[in-house]
Write an enzyme that holds these catalytic residues in place. Structure first.
Site, mmCIF file in Angstrom:
data_model
loop_
_atom_site.group_PDB
_atom_site.id
_atom_site.type_symbol
_atom_site.label_atom_id
_atom_site.label_comp_id
_atom_site.label_asym_id
_atom_site.label_seq_id
_atom_site.Cartn_x
_atom_site.Cartn_y
_atom_site.Cartn_z
ATOM 1 N N ARG A 143 -4.364 9.795 4.004
ATOM 2 C CA ARG A 143 -3.143 10.538 4.313
ATOM 3 C C ARG A 143 -2.268 10.723 3.055
ATOM 4 N NH1 ARG A 143 -0.643 13.782 8.039
ATOM 5 N NH2 ARG A 143 1.566 13.339 8.152
ATOM 6 N N LYS A 178 0.829 -1.214 0.000
ATOM 7 C CA LYS A 178 0.000 0.000 0.000
ATOM 8 C C LYS A 178 0.862 1.263 0.000
ATOM 9 C CE LYS A 178 -1.835 1.742 4.063
ATOM 10 N NZ LYS A 178 -1.601 3.179 4.248
ATOM 11 N N ASN A 179 1.835 1.316 0.889
ATOM 12 C CA ASN A 179 2.570 2.568 1.068
ATOM 13 C C ASN A 179 3.614 2.828 -0.023
ATOM 14 O OD1 ASN A 179 0.973 3.188 3.202
ATOM 15 N ND2 ASN A 179 2.419 2.540 4.781
ATOM 16 N N ARG A 184 -0.474 14.657 13.196
ATOM 17 C CA ARG A 184 0.363 14.204 12.072
ATOM 18 C C ARG A 184 0.664 15.421 11.196
ATOM 19 N NH1 ARG A 184 -2.115 8.743 9.596
ATOM 20 N NH2 ARG A 184 -0.027 8.524 8.737
ATOM 21 N N PRO A 185 1.579 16.287 11.685
ATOM 22 C CA PRO A 185 1.853 17.521 10.951
ATOM 23 C C PRO A 185 2.526 17.243 9.609
ATOM 24 C CG PRO A 185 3.424 17.238 12.745
ATOM 25 C CD PRO A 185 2.428 16.120 12.865
ATOM 26 N N ILE A 186 2.472 18.225 8.711
ATOM 27 C CA ILE A 186 3.213 18.098 7.442
ATOM 28 C C ILE A 186 4.218 19.253 7.314
ATOM 29 C CG2 ILE A 186 1.482 16.734 6.188
ATOM 30 C CD1 ILE A 186 0.687 19.365 4.740
ATOM 31 N N ASP A 187 4.692 19.719 8.481
ATOM 32 C CA ASP A 187 5.641 20.841 8.459
ATOM 33 C C ASP A 187 6.922 20.511 7.679
ATOM 34 O OD1 ASP A 187 5.899 19.056 10.794
ATOM 35 O OD2 ASP A 187 7.694 20.238 11.211
ATOM 36 N N GLN A 188 7.348 19.239 7.704
ATOM 37 C CA GLN A 188 8.596 18.885 6.992
ATOM 38 C C GLN A 188 8.371 18.882 5.478
ATOM 39 O OE1 GLN A 188 11.595 18.603 8.753
ATOM 40 N NE2 GLN A 188 10.158 19.367 10.291
ATOM 41 N N ARG A 211 -9.004 -0.257 3.792
ATOM 42 C CA ARG A 211 -8.127 0.765 3.202
ATOM 43 C C ARG A 211 -6.767 0.172 2.856
ATOM 44 N NH1 ARG A 211 -6.699 4.852 6.975
ATOM 45 N NH2 ARG A 211 -5.179 5.072 5.336
ATOM 46 N N ILE A 229 6.989 6.539 17.291
ATOM 47 C CA ILE A 229 6.687 7.320 16.078
ATOM 48 C C ILE A 229 5.422 8.168 16.259
ATOM 49 C CG2 ILE A 229 6.284 7.216 13.557
ATOM 50 C CD1 ILE A 229 9.020 6.037 14.347
ATOM 51 N N ASP A 245 3.839 0.349 12.127
ATOM 52 C CA ASP A 245 2.625 -0.231 11.535
ATOM 53 C C ASP A 245 2.430 -1.692 11.917
ATOM 54 O OD1 ASP A 245 2.056 2.184 10.422
ATOM 55 O OD2 ASP A 245 2.798 1.692 8.425
ATOM 56 N N CYS A 300 -5.481 7.742 9.113
ATOM 57 C CA CYS A 300 -5.757 7.189 10.454
ATOM 58 C C CYS A 300 -5.480 8.228 11.532
ATOM 59 C CB CYS A 300 -4.868 5.972 10.710
ATOM 60 S SG CYS A 300 -5.309 4.533 9.737
#
Ligand code: EPU
Length: 426
Positions: free
Chosen positions: A93, A22-23, A122-126, A398, A328, A306, A117
């Site tokens: 996500r 999936k990922n 779950r920031p996306i600052d990076q 999913r 994590i 996971d 999920c």
């Protein structure tokens, strides 16, 4: 409404196939938009996150043609720089990969913020830091992210403040078309990062170092389509490994890259299970008592977050007290309350769960609170005495391809049932 019903207690025996990852599949689908040509993607898992990803890119002009259940042709030549519908983007996500793909191809993008999920913040600052380093101006407002450049992005040096799989992949997808060279430091080393880089290199990109913590991307406009097969899903493989041990069964798990699951195999062996490796398969079996262990989740090649919920089910069945240390996510233990309904004895203190083994789990009605938590309930149900019913199984679908049939074929008494909605009149 759909639920999974399991009459537990059967040992799993036989051969089970692992689907594509999936990922890796999700970012590769979005990376096709950056490529802007015709690509054939094979070994795609039949899961709703893949369907949603395909729906998102087709909403902005990609043409999708299924060649078989697991392979698809994606023609992204006519994709336009429009925004994808928020209700689709919010579903998952991984939709944030659209931002990298559109930024690289068109130099700007406006998109809804991603869902996924609920594992805590779950920031996306990076991701944003990387887009800014590549020369973009980024604004986040009212659930949208607006990423603009005057004339496209320019290669840059990016040092991530934390190891981020999504941030690393998104930067690679954007930077393949940048002017000049991008160097990512403190990059994630997960096999899916390598798979995305391999796919893009097949399409003419120049990416080196994927799989290490320094990745170099020399930008090019010269990208073209290719045929590419997604790697096997190491988390699905790990899930089957735990299910074999938890049911005192013996599973030959096929379509695996054994190196990717080293951390999982090592813990199973430490607990007393047997893991035999072949070229593209593992044989996992277990009888008797399981020893308690301590597990600490880490970025690859450490023990994957996971696999935290699935492994915790096995720790519930160990002969003594184990620890699960999550490093994590801040909110990965939402499954604990559900497992407690099944007789588990678990105490959570911040990011450490102390798990006191019990003789047996007992069946109950439980919820899939997220994807991996949901599949952990399936394993618990397979190992427990009696009938377990799992609600909210859309989370499981999913990320797991045909899970009930796969388990049924190796001896589980498991069914998906559809419950008519009492409020819908026909
Ligand atoms: N992080 C930040 N800022 C960022 C990005 C990440 O602080 O800009 C933090 C996160 O909050 C988290 C840590 O860094 O604490 C790791 O996040 P990462 O970016 O690596 O995760 P992700 O890209 O959001 C992907 C998978 C997850 C998997 C993680 C870790 C996808 C779509 N999701 O998420 O998969 O847990 O990597 O391996 O690829 C799942 O499949 O069930 C799942 C949750």
């Amino acid at each position: 409404m759909e639920k999974i019903v399991i009459d537990g207690g059967n040992a799993l025996h036989g051969r089970i196939e692992v689907s594509g990852m999936k990922n890796a599949a999700v970012p590769i689908i979005f990376a096709c938009v950056a490529v802007g040509d015709i690509c054939v993607i094979e070994n795609l898992p039949c899961i709703s996150d893949v369907e949603t990803s395909l729906e998102i890119i087709s909403s902005i002009g990609a043409r999708i043609r299924y060649l078989s259940e697991n392979s698809v042709e994606i023609d992204s030549r006519d994709v336009s720089p429009a925004s994808a519908p928020c209700e689709l983007v919010n579903k998952m996500r991984g939709s944030y990969y659209l931002i990298g793909a559109m930024l690289g191809r068109f130099g700007s993008v406006m998109a809804g913020l991603p869902g996924g999920c609920d594992l805590g913040a779950r920031p996306i600052d990076q991701h944003i830091k990387a887009f800014e380093a590549l020369g973009a101006e980024v604004t986040v407002d009212g659930g949208f992210i607006d990423v603009q450049t005057k004339s496209g992005i320019t290669g840059a040096g990016i040092y991530f403040d934390c190891v981020t799989v999504g941030g690393t992949i998104n930067t690679i997808i954007a930077a393949v078309r940048a002017k000049g060279t991008t160097i990512i430091e403190n990059a994630a080393r997960e096999p899916h990062v390598v798979d995305v880089a391999n796919f893009l290199n097949y399409c003419g990109a120049n990416i080196t170092g994927a799989g290490t913590d320094t990745i170099k991307i020399k930008g090019t406009e010269d990208l073209h389509g290719c045929s590419y097969a997604i790697i096997p899903d190491m988390i699905e493989a790990g899930t089957f490994m735990i299910a074999a041990a938890a049911t005192h069964g013996r599973l030959y798990i096929n379509n695996v890259i054994p190196k990717h699951i080293d951390a999982i195999s090592a813990k199973l062996v430490e607990m007393g299970a047997s893991v035999e490796e072949f070229d593209d398969a593992v044989l996992v079996s277990h009888k008797g008592a399981l020893s308690p262990v301590t597990i600490k989740t880490m970025p690859y090649p450490g023990f994957p977050t996971d696999m935290n919920p699935q492994a915790a089910v096995l720790l519930c069945l160990a002969n003594g007290t184990s620890r699960m240390h999550e490093t994590i996510y801040e909110n990965r233990f939402r499954y604990v309350e559900e497992l407690k309904r099944m007789g588990a004895n678990i105490r959570v203190d911040k990011n450490i769960a102390t798990i006191m083994g019990v003789d047996q789990l007992s069946a109950a009605t439980v919820r899939a609170v997220d994807l991996r938590a949901g599949v952990a309930m399936v394993i618990a149900g397979l190992a427990a005495r009696g009938r377990t019913e799992i609600d909210d199984i859309y989370h499981i679908e999913r990320g797991y391809d045909n899970i009930t049939n796969k388990f049924k074929a190796v001896g589980a008494n498991i069914h998906k049932v559809v419950i008519p909605d009492p409020f819908v009149t026909i």
